[in-house]
Each structure stands twice: as C-alpha cells, then as structure tokens.
Motif scaffolding. Structure first.
Motif, PDB file in Angstrom:
ATOM      1  N   VAL A   7     -10.780 -97.275 -66.192  1.00  0.00           N
ATOM      2  CA  VAL A   7     -10.042 -96.516 -65.180  1.00  0.00           C
ATOM      3  C   VAL A   7     -11.045 -96.069 -64.119  1.00  0.00           C
ATOM      4  O   VAL A   7     -12.051 -95.432 -64.447  1.00  0.00           O
ATOM      5  CB  VAL A   7      -9.344 -95.285 -65.791  1.00  0.00           C
ATOM      6  CG1 VAL A   7      -8.636 -94.479 -64.708  1.00  0.00           C
ATOM      7  CG2 VAL A   7      -8.349 -95.712 -66.869  1.00  0.00           C
ATOM      8  N   PRO A   8     -10.800 -96.399 -62.853  1.00  0.00           N
ATOM      9  CA  PRO A   8     -11.745 -95.999 -61.809  1.00  0.00           C
ATOM     10  C   PRO A   8     -11.603 -94.522 -61.438  1.00  0.00           C
ATOM     11  O   PRO A   8     -10.543 -93.920 -61.610  1.00  0.00           O
ATOM     12  CB  PRO A   8     -11.350 -96.885 -60.623  1.00  0.00           C
ATOM     13  CG  PRO A   8      -9.894 -97.156 -60.829  1.00  0.00           C
ATOM     14  CD  PRO A   8      -9.689 -97.222 -62.326  1.00  0.00           C
ATOM     15  N   ILE A   9     -12.703 -93.944 -60.940  1.00  0.00           N
ATOM     16  CA  ILE A   9     -12.703 -92.602 -60.348  1.00  0.00           C
ATOM     17  C   ILE A   9     -13.095 -92.802 -58.891  1.00  0.00           C
ATOM     18  O   ILE A   9     -14.287 -92.802 -58.539  1.00  0.00           O
ATOM     19  CB  ILE A   9     -13.690 -91.660 -61.066  1.00  0.00           C
ATOM     20  CG1 ILE A   9     -13.404 -91.636 -62.570  1.00  0.00           C
ATOM     21  CG2 ILE A   9     -13.614 -90.250 -60.483  1.00  0.00           C
ATOM     22  CD1 ILE A   9     -14.447 -90.888 -63.387  1.00  0.00           C
ATOM     23  N   PRO A  10     -12.134 -93.004 -58.010  1.00  0.00           N
ATOM     24  CA  PRO A  10     -12.433 -93.472 -56.648  1.00  0.00           C
ATOM     25  C   PRO A  10     -13.347 -92.546 -55.839  1.00  0.00           C
ATOM     26  O   PRO A  10     -14.174 -93.018 -55.068  1.00  0.00           O
ATOM     27  CB  PRO A  10     -11.045 -93.565 -55.998  1.00  0.00           C
ATOM     28  CG  PRO A  10     -10.095 -93.693 -57.138  1.00  0.00           C
ATOM     29  CD  PRO A  10     -10.686 -92.902 -58.250  1.00  0.00           C
ATOM     30  N   SER A  11     -13.231 -91.242 -56.026  1.00  0.00           N
ATOM     31  CA  SER A  11     -13.967 -90.314 -55.168  1.00  0.00           C
ATOM     32  C   SER A  11     -15.476 -90.415 -55.326  1.00  0.00           C
ATOM     33  O   SER A  11     -16.231 -90.077 -54.411  1.00  0.00           O
ATOM     34  CB  SER A  11     -13.517 -88.880 -55.448  1.00  0.00           C
ATOM     35  OG  SER A  11     -13.811 -88.523 -56.792  1.00  0.00           O
TER      36      SER A  11
END
Length: 289
Positions: A7-11
């Motif tokens: 799961v990406p953490i875009p920030s």
C-alpha cells in the motif's frame, strides 16, 4: 521475502508492505524442559506490516489511511491469523504526530487518529507491535493500542514527551495507558516524560518481550496466537475488555466539553487564589509599617 501486497503512502513516497516471516523448520520453542513440543507454526498466517514513511513514520492522514487500508485488506482478503507491525526505518518505529499537519488538518483527531486507535483496539485478530527503534508520543500510543509489544533490547526508547514541548495529552491518548499500565508507570511516563529503554520497558510492563522478528514468531508460537481469531469473536472480546477506552474514543465532543468545564473551573480557582495572595501581601505590608 515475497510481498503479499503493498500500500503506497503518497505524501512521503513511502509504503506499507505485507509479508510473512520465513517458515519455521520445527516447533518455535518449548516453554520448559517438561513441556510438550508445540506443533509446527503456520507462518503463512503471520502477517508483517512494515511501514516506511520517511523520515520517521509520522502519523499523518496519508500514513493512517494507508495503514487502515492494509488492516482492511488483511481482514477481508486473507485467512485469520496474527498481524505484526514494524518499521522499515531502523531508527524509528514512529516519531508520533506532525504537529503542523495536525493543526492544518480539520478534524484530524476524530477523523484519523481516534479512528486508527479504535480500529486497532477492536481488531478481530491478535496484533503485535515490533518496536525496532524509538516510539515517541503518538508512536508509543499507536503501539499501546496493539494487543502486545516486543521491543528491541539494545536500541530505541519509548517515551511520552508531550510535557517537554507543551502539548497536553487528550483523553483518548491517556485512556489506553490507564487501561494497560500500573498507576506508577503511567505517572512516570506522563509526568516525567521518561525515556524508557527495552529492558526497563519490559520490567515495568510497557512491553511484553524483547527481541526482533524471530522472537515475535516465538512469542506467537508459545501463546498459540495464530489460531486465536479462528472462532470469530476475538474482536468482540476486545470490545468488552476495552469498553471504557472505546467509550472515550467515541465521545470526542464530550471529551472537549469536559476539558472546557475543567478549564473554566480552574480559571475561577486561579482568580480566587490570586485574590488571596494579594490580600496576604497587603496584610504583610501593613504589618511591617
């Protein structure tokens, strides 16, 4: 190890990666020399969520949203087992909140922070926080909302350091410590902002064991945790155990109203005390004339 999902953490350009630990060749351990050997542990039901959100895994809306999604994926798409969380950043498990982001994000506490705390404390599988490095402030709170904690024995501290930078702890932040720690340990963490290393944290009950992922797997095997969620009532049992904590998490407006009432009464007592001091000073001055 092959990732089950990411799961990406875009920030921050970070990720939460889910893996299994390596298979155990045999029983993880025996409790004593007279104990019967335990059956081989099914490590495919141990899910390790490794979060890497530079520089120090701050609990931002993006981080929390990704973490909640990872927990949802495990609950709805994988067999019941045990969830272990840890950090891909060697120095930090989590350094807590980003106060600038908190102040700039409307409803951060009840829409994100209380939500992830509630999700963990009622999660329908056993949860273990593997503290590989520092867990400060909100990072320690996140860990405490897990069922168990295993800590690096030689590196990192746990600490509630809000006292040092003048940020008061709110009711849901306090509630889990009150439920899980002795009054003396609770006092020392809150009123001394004490930095506690692994061996001391074990001694005073903040963590349940010392070590790394190998010790976590051993801990799971010795307690038979991989099968505890199988009956389907694990989350329900936790809801009853932590009924008071859940009530605090769910009453954000009530908590704020209580704090306003306390502050109002405190202000009145402060004014009354100041009047008494001023009257005493006048009497002392008059007596010296």
């Amino acid at each position: 190890m092959t990732a089950l999902f990411t799961v990406p953490i875009p920030s921050t350009g970070g990720t939460i990666i889910c893996t299994n630990p390596p298979p155990t060749p045999s029983s993880t351990s025996t409790i004593s020399a007279k104990s019967k050997p335990k059956p081989k542990l099914d490590t495919s039901k141990i899910y390790i969520l490794t979060f890497t959100s530079p520089p120090d895994n701050r609990l931002t809306p993006a981080f929390i949203s990704a973490f909640l999604l990872a927990l949802d994926i495990l609950e709805h798409r994988f067999p019941k087992g045990v969830v272990v969380t840890t950090s891909g950043i060697a120095k930090f498990y989590s350094n807590g909140l980003d106060l600038q982001v908190v102040n700039e994000t409307e409803g951060f506490l009840d829409r994100w922070l209380w939500k992830v705390f509630r999700r963990l404390v009622t999660y329908p599988m056993p949860t273990i926080s593997l503290l590989n490095g520092h867990a400060f402030a909100g990072g320690l709170m996140l860990s405490m909302y897990h069922d168990y904690r295993i800590m690096n024995p030689s590196k990192g501290f746990v600490c509630l350091n809000e006292l040092d930078f003048g940020v008061p702890l709110q009711s849901p932040m306090m509630a889990i410590f009150r439920a899980k720690l002795t009054p003396t340990t609770f006092r020392d963490l809150v009123l001394e902002a004490k930095r506690v290393p692994g061996p001391e944290a074990l001694k005073c009950g903040i963590v349940d064991g010392l070590g790394g992922i190998g010790e976590v797997v051993e801990f799971i095997g010795e307690r038979g945790l991989e099968g505890k969620a199988g009956s389907g009532i694990y989350g329900l049992m936790k809801e009853e155990m932590y009924r008071g904590v859940i009530g605090v998490l769910d009453d954000h407006e009530g908590n704020l109203a209580w704090r306003d009432g306390v502050e109002g009464k405190k202000g009145g007592l402060k004014r009354e005390g100041l009047r008494d001091v001023e009257e005493w000073e006048r009497r002392e001055k008059k007596a010296k004339l």
